[in-house]
Design an enzyme around this catalytic site. Sequence first.
Site, PDB file in Angstrom:
ATOM      1  N   GLU A 307      35.197  35.589  35.680  1.00 48.30           N
ATOM      2  CA  GLU A 307      35.681  36.751  34.922  1.00 48.30           C
ATOM      3  C   GLU A 307      36.379  36.259  33.655  1.00 48.30           C
ATOM      4  OE1 GLU A 307      36.503  39.835  38.498  1.00 48.30           O
ATOM      5  OE2 GLU A 307      38.260  38.666  37.963  1.00 48.30           O
ATOM      6  N   CYS A 391      41.472  46.426  41.164  1.00 47.97           N
ATOM      7  CA  CYS A 391      42.457  46.319  40.088  1.00 47.97           C
ATOM      8  C   CYS A 391      42.236  47.377  39.019  1.00 47.97           C
ATOM      9  CB  CYS A 391      42.405  44.934  39.460  1.00 47.97           C
ATOM     10  SG  CYS A 391      40.742  44.369  39.040  1.00 47.97           S
TER      11      CYS A 391
END
Lengths: 632, 632
Positions: A307, A391
């Site tokens: 990521e 998240c």
Amino acid sequence: MTVEVQTGAVIVDTTRSPYARWRPLPVDGVRLHDSIWEPRRRRTVQETLAEQYRLLEETDRLANFRRTAGKEPGGFTGIYFNDSDVYKWLEAAAWAMATDPTPELDRLIDSVVQELADAQQPDGYLDNFYTLGEMDKRWTELVRTHELYCAGHLFQAAVAHYRATGKENLLGVARRFADLICDTFGPEDAGKRPGTDGHEEIEMAMVELGRATGEQRYIDQAAYFLDARGHGLAGGDEYHQDHLPFREASDVVGHAVRQVYLTAGAADIYAETGDESIKAALDRLWDNMTQRRMYVSSGIGSRWEGEAFGKDFELPNSRAYTESCAAIGSVMWNWRMLLLTGEARYADLIETTLYNAMLPGLSLEGDTYYYQNPLSDDGTHRRRPWFDCACCPPNLARTLASIGGYLATVRDNELALHLYADAEIDAPLPSGDRVRLTVNTAYPWDGAIRVAVESAGSFTLALRIPGWSADASLTINGKPADVELPPGDYARLERAWQAGDVVDLTLPMPVRRLAAHPHLFENRGRIAIMRGPVLYCLERAGNGTVDPRDVRLPADAELSARHEPDLLGGVTVLEVEALVQPLADSWTNRLYQPLGAVGQASPADRQRITLIPYFVWANREPGPMEVWLGTA
Amino acid sequence: MTVEVQTGAVIVDTTRSPYARWRPLPVDGVRLHDSIWEPRRRRTVQETLAEQYRLLEETDRLANFRRTAGKEPGGFTGIYFNDSDVYKWLEAAAWAMATDPTPELDRLIDSVVQELADAQQPDGYLDNFYTLGEMDKRWTELVRTHELYCAGHLFQAAVAHYRATGKENLLGVARRFADLICDTFGPEDAGKRPGTDGHEEIEMAMVELGRATGEQRYIDQAAYFLDARGHGLAGGDEYHQDHLPFREASDVVGHAVRQVYLTAGAADIYAETGDESIKAALDRLWDNMTQRRMYVSSGIGSRWEGEAFGKDFELPNSRAYTESCAAIGSVMWNWRMLLLTGEARYADLIETTLYNAMLPGLSLEGDTYYYQNPLSDDGTHRRRPWFDCACCPPNLARTLASIGGYLATVRDNELALHLYADAEIDAPLPSGDRVRLTVNTAYPWDGAIRVAVESAGSFTLALRIPGWSADASLTINGKPADVELPPGDYARLERAWQAGDVVDLTLPMPVRRLAAHPHLFENRGRIAIMRGPVLYCLERAGNGTVDPRDVRLPADAELSARHEPDLLGGVTVLEVEALVQPLADSWTNRLYQPLGAVGQASPADRQRITLIPYFVWANREPGPMEVWLGTA
């Protein structure tokens, strides 16, 4: 416990920060009436909070607290950082209490706070992954388990809750945990445990906790955590931004959310300390991000693996990662840079990030989310209601719930408008005056912005002239004003204002065709289309059977804007007569061939196509989409 | 135990396979004298085997066997599939025993085989991760721990060792384990445990073990494992090729090595069963791979995340994964397709994969390796001596040690030459005749190939005419031969040969400029350069300070080939007068800008540049490299 500091529900409190130029308005100082932010904000407050609360229960995220408190049996459920989703939800709910307080929400928050308080250990510790697991391992796995990251989200929620409601119940939980952290972590020669978290967040959170409580030690602790990086305590690698001391960094690297949470924290520390080597590193990192490692959407973090930020120019379109949370982190960082410096380029980037990198993460219905936001897709990437690693949804919720707080800032007897949206603003100036403004505009669809001054007084009204706006004009009470309107800076109107004064700022919005740096090969010979701050894209839905990859826009093709109030929540679309260029037959079933063997393609078809704002893509039937379009 | 089948050290034994057209030659039936393969093969046999043996000891890969046998204390060290590196080394050493037998190597192999035999459990089981760990978990974690994958590598090694030496010690170990696997896995209604491995390999290994031992049950077991896929037993996802039954698959997906090991196994099963739905799936998968998901280097598996195939046209250059092992797996698959069908396209792809996708994985010195083989680099990606996950080094070793086996195949009274290299070939034909040939050529640097027949006899000599070769010519004893020379097929010379007959095949090697499919946007407006089967690249080393990204080749620029015997082990380079186009100043510190604001670049400089074969890149000082070059 006496808390002496209370400056309203501001997102970052720079009231007493010696090295900050602006201070925010409370989120409830702005009442939005626009057609983009307000519907999404209201939906967040009225529906998302309840939905996400239900999901927190369904996924045992709240049960984990009850289990730690011994109220129900069971071990830890979920991922080790799941506590943070509860905290982000609490933060979102806190902002809602600032703008839309209800006794029900107040009670719901208090009940969750009580769960936290009941789960908190006698020494202040609070992390269900360890309290329900191996407590002897607490503090020993900082690289991996996000222990201080979770603490940071708790502190941010507590600060927001305290600022929004004045209540100290959650703040007390936070302080007790923060005191334990301060007592625990520090240099070895101070008899403490050296360490810093594998996922940054604690840095900005502890500065804000220090601001909210007046406790300097929290701010000092944040500075300790910043400088503990780069010495192998947090993994030693680029992924964790632990490869170099922060002050020596020049390139944004590793996990993108981590990187921008770190820079946000460093900016907060700079606001308090004025340490120029921190500011210099922030400037280098910002330049690298914006000049080499950012999508035209303002999205960041191109790599799926980790990521992470890629190398310079590593910005693949269909395989873009561009996590919604990374966009939010970029807004958090740029918001702090704006507060520090007052430079409009940060507000420009906040604006384009909100529209083009964060907002695509949320469906028009407001109930499904993207984790990744690619700039090209074959129609298979669709939003989802939730994620195991969840998240993004509560991160979007806390940002949308506080969105009004990003519109304006104040200092001395000056108010600056950074983002334009239909709104009422009620702002106490540091000088003691109170400024009331009404903003009327259809921005970003239209560049006509009317600011009506509702309260008399001598103050400076600063209006951002976006970097893309070359031909802005401005009148006061209908008369051209003698004021500079520099793109990428602020028009400053210093005046003894009368109630009823009207400022009309006009930002012409020609369609812009953007080229990418030639080393970004994937976009060579292609253009991205923006109008004002809004990035456009071409998706098949609404365009027959077109393959967006084969569309070419002639250099002289006129892109005409038309507002469609009933389309996709009300958007301005762009229409253009494009060429649709079928591939040469020689490409059928072939991936490579000698240049000389490439056959002649059939003549291109002319076809009227409609581009939509990228932030509303994939809200109709699935199909291919491209941001970058061919040229002819 | 009596083993009745012994057909020489062939890589895949199709001698009795009813649905295969060709059978291989033993690897010792070919003596190489060329300047590319033979030095690397010899280095592998003479040095790499000893180096890798030392690394197997240093990393406790061999110690794990001794620990299982109770000869030394300690638990399992390393990654759960580390046994497989020992097996791949054994396979490489076995091939070396076929071509270059020494008593020392024979003893070393026997000593390792004894370690394996001592570690084998009474029921035949052999997997140190479980025997040194939790034995009650054996067979229960097939998705993750590569238990049958390791077994498969053991079987491949055992088959190679038996074929190369006639010894049955390793084969016996393999059979005992294979029998246990056959007794264990199968349909539930047969009273067995349903299952198939998370990492394919067992399929082709069990077919070969069946061929080597004459045991049909091993081949049936391979077919069981193939058809057990696609029902959720191996993860249920694309990564493990478990999303669909094999016979329904059309796209190469997931982990690339897994995918091509699976197709290799399926091809082996087809060779024995003739099941047309398997062949149809193989054809669809091959088309998808070669037409949509393969680099111009023939490398496969573009995604770092999951070491996986990307979607169609997802072939980033600098972020290419293109694992060396995936190239080797592709050779294994294509070798089997060639044996099945006799179609030259598979030999074409084997050749380009060996040169352009596998060989770059090995340094010129032969002592460092690439795991990933990008087609663009900034100079930071360098080869390394070993990896924690060390699949590639021994995989290269076993392939290079057996490389001669890929040159030719036989059937009836026919011999086909698929790969051209200076060599002597001694081939028993199935018809009983023995063919001895000498191949003299500087291929791939020069297209002149002389095949001298050293033994009289009536047989057909088939010579591959590569797909790129449009103007091949051929003489026999100096006289033009009346034979078809179809590109992408074979010239077939049926004749009563006399010793001393000489065939001269000439494959002109014009430089080819290749374009990529327009949907592969990164390569639009760029070309890749090939000459013969060799892909070229531009690296900074040897080219002053050039940035390969800024180089443009005019359409009429002549690329002249020149052989450099002292450069990079002896390579033919291409020289060209190119344009080096500096970027417009307006790009300094900018990533995107309005089309109209892009400044005029300075005139391009003309500069003589030298392209080298991609397979020798990064053997000089580090610097940027590009395979795809701009056009002008």
